[in-house]
Enzyme design. Structure first.
Site, PDB file in Angstrom:
ATOM      1  N   HIS A  11      18.525  19.349  52.749  1.00  0.00           N
ATOM      2  CA  HIS A  11      18.024  18.513  51.645  1.00  0.00           C
ATOM      3  C   HIS A  11      18.799  18.929  50.382  1.00  0.00           C
ATOM      4  CE1 HIS A  11      15.647  15.819  49.465  1.00  0.00           C
ATOM      5  NE2 HIS A  11      14.432  16.318  49.624  1.00  0.00           N
TER       6      HIS A  11
ATOM      7  N   CYS B  25       8.776  21.691  46.908  1.00  0.00           N
ATOM      8  CA  CYS B  25       9.572  20.468  46.725  1.00  0.00           C
ATOM      9  C   CYS B  25       8.709  19.213  46.645  1.00  0.00           C
ATOM     10  CB  CYS B  25      10.597  20.339  47.846  1.00  0.00           C
ATOM     11  SG  CYS B  25       9.841  20.306  49.478  1.00  0.00           S
TER      12      CYS B  25
ATOM     13  N   ASP C  45       7.130  24.953  51.422  1.00  0.00           N
ATOM     14  CA  ASP C  45       7.227  23.545  51.800  1.00  0.00           C
ATOM     15  C   ASP C  45       6.186  23.307  52.902  1.00  0.00           C
ATOM     16  OD1 ASP C  45       8.099  20.927  52.185  1.00  0.00           O
ATOM     17  OD2 ASP C  45       9.917  21.464  53.271  1.00  0.00           O
TER      18      ASP C  45
ATOM     19  N   ARG D 240      14.497  16.330  39.209  1.00  0.00           N
ATOM     20  CA  ARG D 240      15.216  15.523  40.212  1.00  0.00           C
ATOM     21  C   ARG D 240      15.924  14.348  39.536  1.00  0.00           C
ATOM     22  NH1 ARG D 240      13.621  15.511  45.662  1.00  0.00           N
ATOM     23  NH2 ARG D 240      15.571  14.371  45.923  1.00  0.00           N
TER      24      ARG D 240
ATOM     25  N   ARG E  26      18.521   8.642  53.587  1.00  0.00           N
ATOM     26  CA  ARG E  26      17.566   9.608  54.149  1.00  0.00           C
ATOM     27  C   ARG E  26      17.474   9.289  55.634  1.00  0.00           C
ATOM     28  NH1 ARG E  26      11.919  11.790  51.787  1.00  0.00           N
ATOM     29  NH2 ARG E  26      13.482  12.893  50.588  1.00  0.00           N
TER      30      ARG E  26
ATOM     31  N   GLN F 137      17.623  17.972  46.638  1.00  0.00           N
ATOM     32  CA  GLN F 137      16.425  18.737  46.263  1.00  0.00           C
ATOM     33  C   GLN F 137      16.818  20.148  45.810  1.00  0.00           C
ATOM     34  OE1 GLN F 137      12.917  17.898  46.567  1.00  0.00           O
ATOM     35  NE2 GLN F 137      12.828  19.724  45.314  1.00  0.00           N
TER      36      GLN F 137
HETATM   37  N1  NVA Z   1      10.626  19.494  54.820  1.00  0.00           N
HETATM   38  C1  NVA Z   1      10.047  18.271  54.333  1.00  0.00           C
HETATM   39  C2  NVA Z   1      10.609  17.940  53.003  1.00  0.00           C
HETATM   40  C3  NVA Z   1      10.051  16.705  52.355  1.00  0.00           C
HETATM   41  C4  NVA Z   1      10.667  16.414  51.032  1.00  0.00           C
HETATM   42  C5  NVA Z   1      10.312  17.155  55.329  1.00  0.00           C
HETATM   43  O1  NVA Z   1      11.422  17.088  55.884  1.00  0.00           O
HETATM   44  O2  NVA Z   1       9.412  16.364  55.582  1.00  0.00           O
HETATM   45  N1   CP Z   2      10.867  16.283  47.591  1.00  0.00           N
HETATM   46  C1   CP Z   2      11.216  15.075  48.046  1.00  0.00           C
HETATM   47  O1   CP Z   2      12.334  14.830  48.518  1.00  0.00           O
HETATM   48  O2   CP Z   2      10.249  14.166  47.926  1.00  0.00           O
HETATM   49  P1   CP Z   2      10.216  12.713  48.583  1.00  0.00           P
HETATM   50  O3   CP Z   2      10.055  12.908  50.062  1.00  0.00           O
HETATM   51  O4   CP Z   2       9.033  12.060  47.947  1.00  0.00           O
HETATM   52  O5   CP Z   2      11.498  12.018  48.270  1.00  0.00           O
END
Ligand code: NVA
Ligand code: CP
Length: 314
Positions: A133, A273, A233, A301, A106, A136
């Site tokens: 993502h 998500c 989101d 997931r 990540r 997801q």
């Molecule tokens: N768009 C959000 C998704 C989190 C799973 C982020 O990047 O923080």
């Molecule tokens: N939806 C998702 O990716 O959640 P986390 O940020 O908790 O991994």
């Protein structure tokens, strides 16, 4: 530098339609078996999870999934690695290629994940970047596939997703895969917060080839009109927190609430998500109401991540 036989998942488009169909078959098989997950096909394999940002679902579903398949997950906060002191991701990737069998990362920058994949001899999986993502969204499309009976991937063709809110990483992957699979996606985002042009252009190109449709508009009600699913989101993704207050004003008309739901089909389902900011992009009532499939989505997931691990690491 990368091994020809390995496969990465950096963008959701790294998987073809046929590969997604196989992935969903495997996901359904694993889901039936539940948490234990059947055969320990990944015994002796190790997955490094490098986290530059916080995560609950992605980290735990990959780590638990790896353990349930007989393998070992190593959860590595990038702050504890030499990356913190400036070691490059390519050098990290080349080193880890000698120790482990796959990397899930990540990262702040999408290009860093792509670069890591180019330098690793082992599969690299994007566990969220600023642009995409993929894990997801593959899981979410699996949730939709199940809604449509879980038989043929073509059964989701023409299914209308309304994505309402920030044109972010989640929206980008959703546009790409929906277009690839011949779905209809209607985005309602405020001006200057639309999905990036590059993703919309690519989506339009794919939609033309696969019989999908993509609309991007500022009007959330128009986006939600006749939708099978309304997806939202957070308004301020990780890394954008300092814009939070300003975004709350701009995005207020984009909240997923009862009024927006009334625009959609009576059978509409609500997706998010997670994590959610209840009372901002979505009301409590919508998260907890009968139309919500949000926690099923989160549950899937695990199964989808296991199917990805089996495909890339076996
Ligand atoms: N768009 C959000 C998704 C989190 C799973 C982020 O990047 O923080
Ligand atoms: N939806 C998702 O990716 O959640 P986390 O940020 O908790 O991994």
């Amino acid at each position: 530098m990368s091994s020809k036989s390995k496969k990465d998942l950096v963008s959701v488009l790294d998987f073809s339609k046929e590969e997604i169909a196989d992935l969903f078959k495997e996901t359904a098989r694993l889901k039936k078996k539940g948490k234990p997950g059947g055969a320990k096909s990944l015994t002796g394999k190790t997955l490094a999870l490098i986290m530059q940002k916080p995560s609950t679902r992605t980290t735990v579903s990959f780590a638990a999934g790896m353990a349930q398949l007989g393998g070992t997950p190593l959860i590595l906060n990038s702050q504890d690695l030499q990356i913190k002191r400036g070691e490059s991701l390519p050098d990290t990737a080349r080193t880890l290629s000698h120790y482990v069998d796959g990397i899930m990362i990540r990262a702040n920058k999408h290009e860093d994940i792509a670069e890591m994949a180019r330098h690793a001899n082992i599969p690299v999986i994007n566990g969220l970047s600023d642009k995409e993502h993929p894990c997801q969204i593959l899981s979410d499309i699996f949730t939709i596939f199940e809604m449509r009976g879980g038989r043929k991937l073509d059964d989701i063709k023409g299914f209308k997703i309304a994505y309402v809110g920030d044109g972010n990483n989640v929206a980008h992957s959703l546009i790409l895969v929906a277009a690839l699979l011949g779905m209809e996606i209607s985005v309602g985002s405020p001006k200057n917060y639309e999905p990036e042009k590059e993703f919309v252009q690519k989506g339009l190109e794919l939609a033309r080839m696969n019989g999908g449709k993509i609309y991007v508009d500022e009007d959330p009600a128009k986006a939600a009109s006749g939708a099978d699913v309304i997806y939202t989101d957070v308004w301020a993704s990780m890394g954008k927190e300092e814009e939070g207050e300003n975004r709350k004003q701009i995005f207020r008309p984009y909240q997923v609430n009862a009024a927006l739901l009334a625009q959609a089909k009576p059978t509409v389902k609500i997706m998010h998500c997670l994590p959610a900011h209840r009372g901002e992009e979505i009301t409590d009532e919508m998260i907890e109401g009968p139309k919500s499939v949000i926690f099923e989505q989160a549950g899937n997931r695990l199964h989808l991540q296991k199917a990805i691990l089996l495909k890339l690491l076996s």
